[in-house]
Design an enzyme around this catalytic site. Structure first.
Site, PDB file in Angstrom:
ATOM      1  N   THR A 150       0.835  -1.208   0.000  1.00  0.00           N
ATOM      2  CA  THR A 150       0.000   0.000   0.000  1.00  0.00           C
ATOM      3  C   THR A 150       0.862   1.248   0.000  1.00  0.00           C
ATOM      4  O   THR A 150       1.850   1.306   0.727  1.00  0.00           O
ATOM      5  CB  THR A 150      -0.868   0.028   1.280  1.00  0.00           C
ATOM      6  OG1 THR A 150      -1.829  -0.987   1.147  1.00  0.00           O
ATOM      7  CG2 THR A 150      -1.550   1.371   1.490  1.00  0.00           C
ATOM      8  N   ARG A 178     -14.887  -5.354   2.045  1.00  0.00           N
ATOM      9  CA  ARG A 178     -13.979  -5.133   3.182  1.00  0.00           C
ATOM     10  C   ARG A 178     -13.211  -3.819   2.979  1.00  0.00           C
ATOM     11  O   ARG A 178     -12.696  -3.548   1.893  1.00  0.00           O
ATOM     12  CB  ARG A 178     -12.990  -6.300   3.292  1.00  0.00           C
ATOM     13  CG  ARG A 178     -11.951  -6.165   4.424  1.00  0.00           C
ATOM     14  CD  ARG A 178     -10.648  -5.613   3.924  1.00  0.00           C
ATOM     15  NE  ARG A 178      -9.628  -5.550   4.961  1.00  0.00           N
ATOM     16  CZ  ARG A 178      -8.482  -4.872   4.836  1.00  0.00           C
ATOM     17  NH1 ARG A 178      -8.235  -4.183   3.742  1.00  0.00           N
ATOM     18  NH2 ARG A 178      -7.597  -4.854   5.803  1.00  0.00           N
ATOM     19  N   ASP A 181      -7.594   0.208   6.701  1.00  0.00           N
ATOM     20  CA  ASP A 181      -7.286   1.480   7.365  1.00  0.00           C
ATOM     21  C   ASP A 181      -7.020   2.615   6.381  1.00  0.00           C
ATOM     22  O   ASP A 181      -7.148   3.789   6.735  1.00  0.00           O
ATOM     23  CB  ASP A 181      -6.030   1.321   8.232  1.00  0.00           C
ATOM     24  CG  ASP A 181      -4.841   0.930   7.361  1.00  0.00           C
ATOM     25  OD1 ASP A 181      -4.932  -0.116   6.671  1.00  0.00           O
ATOM     26  OD2 ASP A 181      -3.852   1.674   7.325  1.00  0.00           O
ATOM     27  N   THR A 201       0.944   1.567   6.792  1.00  0.00           N
ATOM     28  CA  THR A 201       0.652   0.402   5.966  1.00  0.00           C
ATOM     29  C   THR A 201       0.762  -0.829   6.858  1.00  0.00           C
ATOM     30  O   THR A 201       1.423  -0.790   7.887  1.00  0.00           O
ATOM     31  CB  THR A 201       1.616   0.316   4.754  1.00  0.00           C
ATOM     32  OG1 THR A 201       1.349  -0.888   4.027  1.00  0.00           O
ATOM     33  CG2 THR A 201       3.062   0.286   5.177  1.00  0.00           C
ATOM     34  N   GLY A 204      -4.682  -3.594   8.139  1.00  0.00           N
ATOM     35  CA  GLY A 204      -5.616  -2.510   8.440  1.00  0.00           C
ATOM     36  C   GLY A 204      -6.419  -2.737   9.704  1.00  0.00           C
ATOM     37  O   GLY A 204      -6.630  -1.815  10.494  1.00  0.00           O
TER      38      GLY A 204
HETATM   39  C1  SD4 Z   1      -5.224  -2.629   4.332  1.00  0.00           C
HETATM   40  N1  SD4 Z   1      -3.326  -1.422   5.173  1.00  0.00           N
HETATM   41  O1  SD4 Z   1      -6.125  -2.587   3.488  1.00  0.00           O
HETATM   42  C2  SD4 Z   1      -3.889  -2.025   3.985  1.00  0.00           C
HETATM   43  C3  SD4 Z   1      -3.020  -3.085   3.390  1.00  0.00           C
HETATM   44  C4  SD4 Z   1      -1.595  -2.708   3.219  1.00  0.00           C
HETATM   45  O2  SD4 Z   1       0.394  -3.011   2.162  1.00  0.00           O
HETATM   46  O3  SD4 Z   1      -1.077  -1.824   3.835  1.00  0.00           O
HETATM   47  N2  SD4 Z   1      -0.891  -3.364   2.335  1.00  0.00           N
HETATM   48  O4  SD4 Z   1      -5.362  -3.193   5.414  1.00  0.00           O
END
Ligand code: SD4
Length: 318
Positions: A150, A178, A181, A201, A204
């Site tokens: 992310t 879904r 964060d 990241t 979440g």
């Molecule tokens: C999430 N924080 O959707 C994100 C996923 C993530 O690198 O950070 N991936 O939970």
């Protein structure tokens, strides 16, 4: 003093695009949007934009958010399908006083009306990842949640204006609908031009339990450096989750303050980040926890190239 820092090595080329904007006195808002758009458009990053990995129904659902630290304006989209640049949609939503966060069909309707570029975000490569994962999960009973990339980015421009932005396809094989964060203000990102900005990241569901980005900015407001604040929030939440739940998901945070000082911390050994300031060329670091401190190490040219080669290598169907 301008500066920009983002999660993961993958933000490097995007930051290369926004450094000239900041050097010429442009805004942190433009710098963050341009850099994140670049990451969204790059097909080989598996957790952001085009080429992002799909949910369990093989649909790519994207989350993104934008926060302007001067006016505290916020904009976010969640579980949006088939648009090329969710960060730009999120930024445009930040101009309103209400209706700042739109999800699913409502977000798509808004984006369509505003003329944002539509795009089928599911690539052939992502379909292969999906089919391989379905087979692996059936064969080995492993957790279907993996693949981190992310993009979370924070920037201060030469006028002292702070901005934060995020964009993600969330977790691979997530349930339809879904939301992680990344589009949640305070968890995935927070910016306050009188203090600083932070973005996260990781898992979440766990990042939200610590409202980590707001907490980092709040601690910077009490006088902590970005590095101290990132370490405290990451390590405290990691500890609390282990104590209360027996396990802590991945937590990684980056932050910057009004002086362009930056910081980063993670409870995993594989975290990398990209940073450029008026006094530091765009640099990628890997970082590891040693005791109660993070030790950042500049990534070698070889490491940088291996990262890309690994992500771009031909993918075979298992
Ligand atoms: C999430 N924080 O959707 C994100 C996923 C993530 O690198 O950070 N991936 O939970």
């Amino acid at each position: 003093m301008w500066g920009i820092i983002a999660t993961w090595r993958m933000a490097k080329e995007g930051i290369d695009k926004s450094v000239p904007i900041l050097e010429k006195g442009g805004t942190a808002a433009d710098a963050v949007e341009e850099a994140i758009k670049y990451v969204e458009d790059f097909p080989f990053y598996k957790s952001v934009g085009y080429g992002g990995l799909p949910n369990e129904e093989m649909e790519v659902e994207l989350d993104a958010a934008f926060m302007d630290g001067a006016s505290l304006s916020i904009g976010a989209v969640a579980a949006i399908k088939d648009f090329a640049n969710p960060i730009s949609i999120a930024r445009s939503l930040s101009k309103y006083t209400v209706n700042n966060m739109l999800v699913g069909a409502g977000a798509e309707k808004y984006a369509r009306k505003q003329g944002f570029e539509r795009k089928n975000m599911l690539t052939d490569r992502a379909k292969i990842h999906y089919r391989n994962r379905v087979k692996e999960t059936q064969e080995m009973d492993i957790s279907p949640y993996s693949g981190h990339d992310t993009v979370g980015m924070v920037s201060v421009d030469s006028s002292g204006h702070l901005v934060a932005g995020t964009s993600t396809s969330g977790l691979f094989m997530k349930k339809a609908g879904r939301v992680g964060d990344s589009p949640i203000i305070g968890s995935g990102l927070y910016a306050d031009s009188s203090i600083g900005a932070a973005s996260a990241t990781g898992l979440g569901e766990d990042l939200m339990k610590g409202v980590v980005s707001y907490e980092v900015v709040r601690l910077m407001g009490t006088g902590m450096s970005p590095q101290e604040a990132c370490e405290k929030v990451t390590f405290d939440l990691d500890k609390k989750l282990i104590e209360r739940r027996g396990i802590a998901g991945d937590i990684s945070i980056v932050a910057i303050n009004t002086d362009g000082d930056w910081g980063a911390a993670a409870n995993i050994d594989t975290f990398s980040f990209s940073v450029a300031t008026a006094t530091q060329k765009n640099t990628v670091y890997t970082t590891k926890r040693v005791g109660n401190k993070m030790v950042h190490e500049e990534a070698s040219q070889e490491w940088l190239e291996d990262y890309l080669t690994e992500r771009m290598k031909p993918l075979e169907e298992k």
